[in-house]
Write a protein that holds these residues in place. Structure first.
Motif, PDB file in Angstrom:
ATOM      1  N   MET A  90      47.355  42.890  37.923  1.00  0.00           N
ATOM      2  CA  MET A  90      46.659  43.078  39.192  1.00  0.00           C
ATOM      3  C   MET A  90      45.962  44.442  39.213  1.00  0.00           C
ATOM      4  O   MET A  90      44.799  44.555  39.601  1.00  0.00           O
ATOM      5  N   SER A  91      46.666  45.473  38.780  1.00  0.00           N
ATOM      6  CA  SER A  91      46.098  46.819  38.743  1.00  0.00           C
ATOM      7  C   SER A  91      44.861  46.855  37.839  1.00  0.00           C
ATOM      8  O   SER A  91      43.823  47.408  38.210  1.00  0.00           O
ATOM      9  N   GLU A  92      44.974  46.229  36.672  1.00  0.00           N
ATOM     10  CA  GLU A  92      43.859  46.188  35.733  1.00  0.00           C
ATOM     11  C   GLU A  92      42.652  45.463  36.337  1.00  0.00           C
ATOM     12  O   GLU A  92      41.517  45.952  36.239  1.00  0.00           O
ATOM     13  N   GLN A  93      42.895  44.308  36.973  1.00  0.00           N
ATOM     14  CA  GLN A  93      41.783  43.551  37.546  1.00  0.00           C
ATOM     15  C   GLN A  93      41.118  44.302  38.702  1.00  0.00           C
ATOM     16  O   GLN A  93      39.897  44.270  38.854  1.00  0.00           O
ATOM     17  N   LEU A  94      41.908  44.991  39.518  1.00  0.00           N
ATOM     18  CA  LEU A  94      41.318  45.785  40.606  1.00  0.00           C
ATOM     19  C   LEU A  94      40.473  46.935  40.062  1.00  0.00           C
ATOM     20  O   LEU A  94      39.389  47.221  40.580  1.00  0.00           O
ATOM     21  N   GLU A  95      40.959  47.592  39.011  1.00  0.00           N
ATOM     22  CA  GLU A  95      40.182  48.673  38.398  1.00  0.00           C
ATOM     23  C   GLU A  95      38.857  48.154  37.854  1.00  0.00           C
ATOM     24  O   GLU A  95      37.808  48.785  38.044  1.00  0.00           O
ATOM     25  N   LEU A  96      38.897  47.025  37.165  1.00  0.00           N
ATOM     26  CA  LEU A  96      37.664  46.438  36.630  1.00  0.00           C
ATOM     27  C   LEU A  96      36.714  46.029  37.763  1.00  0.00           C
ATOM     28  O   LEU A  96      35.506  46.255  37.681  1.00  0.00           O
TER      29      LEU A  96
ATOM     30  N   ASN B 212      49.697  36.242  39.554  1.00  0.00           N
ATOM     31  CA  ASN B 212      48.728  35.876  38.521  1.00  0.00           C
ATOM     32  C   ASN B 212      47.501  35.171  39.091  1.00  0.00           C
ATOM     33  O   ASN B 212      46.379  35.414  38.634  1.00  0.00           O
ATOM     34  N   ASN B 213      47.692  34.282  40.065  1.00  0.00           N
ATOM     35  CA  ASN B 213      46.530  33.613  40.650  1.00  0.00           C
ATOM     36  C   ASN B 213      45.642  34.605  41.391  1.00  0.00           C
ATOM     37  O   ASN B 213      44.428  34.459  41.426  1.00  0.00           O
ATOM     38  N   GLY B 214      46.251  35.628  41.971  1.00  0.00           N
ATOM     39  CA  GLY B 214      45.460  36.688  42.602  1.00  0.00           C
ATOM     40  C   GLY B 214      44.627  37.432  41.578  1.00  0.00           C
ATOM     41  O   GLY B 214      43.437  37.696  41.791  1.00  0.00           O
ATOM     42  N   ALA B 215      45.243  37.778  40.441  1.00  0.00           N
ATOM     43  CA  ALA B 215      44.495  38.439  39.368  1.00  0.00           C
ATOM     44  C   ALA B 215      43.380  37.528  38.855  1.00  0.00           C
ATOM     45  O   ALA B 215      42.274  37.993  38.553  1.00  0.00           O
ATOM     46  N   ASN B 216      43.638  36.224  38.783  1.00  0.00           N
ATOM     47  CA  ASN B 216      42.592  35.270  38.377  1.00  0.00           C
ATOM     48  C   ASN B 216      41.431  35.276  39.367  1.00  0.00           C
ATOM     49  O   ASN B 216      40.267  35.214  38.969  1.00  0.00           O
ATOM     50  N   ALA B 217      41.735  35.338  40.664  1.00  0.00           N
ATOM     51  CA  ALA B 217      40.679  35.361  41.686  1.00  0.00           C
ATOM     52  C   ALA B 217      39.822  36.615  41.550  1.00  0.00           C
ATOM     53  O   ALA B 217      38.590  36.565  41.681  1.00  0.00           O
ATOM     54  N   ILE B 218      40.459  37.748  41.295  1.00  0.00           N
ATOM     55  CA  ILE B 218      39.717  39.008  41.130  1.00  0.00           C
ATOM     56  C   ILE B 218      38.825  38.936  39.898  1.00  0.00           C
ATOM     57  O   ILE B 218      37.646  39.317  39.943  1.00  0.00           O
TER      58      ILE B 218
END
Length: 197
Positions: free
Chosen positions: A47-53, A7-13
């Motif tokens: 994570m997948s969603e944040q990378l796509e965005l 989750n913190n990785g997704a927050n960073a993205i």
């Protein structure tokens, strides 16, 4: 920006994307991930969603995996590093790519003058005890999310936490019951981000 697998990785993205769109750092946004979606890794949905965005709105060319040049990029960074490598719940020393990322961030800070903003908790710090069982981010600032963690407030955590700030989130108000909600409302009465020390 350095993003771990959780989750913190997704927050960073998400932070990298939003700051890029607001032109806060101009074209200097770079994202280093501990996941490599090009190698067939199965990613968590957030994570997948944040990378796509990120790819759609910032550009795939603005990110790289830590084992494909990302470590060197971190070590040489001179500005602000926003790190979301690990989150709460650690009790063992970081290892593998997490250890690589934490070490690279600390080298950039100690040798190159980079400043580090830790998302929620410096990666490698135990959120209950405030102790680092191994290598730990030495943050300039920590932006706590939700509710303050006991370990952040321990004297042993001070060299890792740096300046401690706390951000109001809906999770804090909606999850922990009426008693804590009243404390959150009082703590954030002057605004959504408060300096703790």
């Amino acid at each position: 920006f350095v993003a771990g697998k959780g989750n913190n990785g997704a927050n960073a993205i998400a932070c990298a994307r939003i700051l890029h769109m607001r032109a806060v750092f101009g074209q200097k946004i770079r994202l280093v991930t501990l996941v490599d979606d090009e190698d067939g890794s199965i990613l968590r949905p957030n994570m997948s969603e944040q990378l796509e965005l990120f790819d759609a709105l910032v550009g795939r060319d603005k990110r790289m995996a830590i084992h494909k040049g990302g470590e060197a990029l971190i070590r040489e960074w001179k500005g602000v590093i926003v790190e979301g490598v690990l989150g709460t719940g650690i009790s063992d020393p970081p290892r593998g790519l997490s250890l690589t990322a934490i070490t690279a961030c600390n080298v950039a800070s100690a040798e190159g003058g980079a400043r580090i903003l830790a998302i929620d908790l410096p990666s490698g710090l135990n959120h209950v005890t405030g102790e680092a069982p191994g290598e730990c981010i030495r943050a300039t600032w920590t932006l706590n999310l939700h509710m303050l963690k006991e370990g952040q407030l321990e004297e042993t955590a001070a060299p890792y936490v740096g300046e401690l700030w706390s951000a109001e989130t809906a999770l804090g108000f909606n999850t922990f019951g009426d008693d804590l909600t009243a404390k959150f409302v009082a703590f954030y009465k002057d605004g959504p981000i408060q300096r703790v020390w």
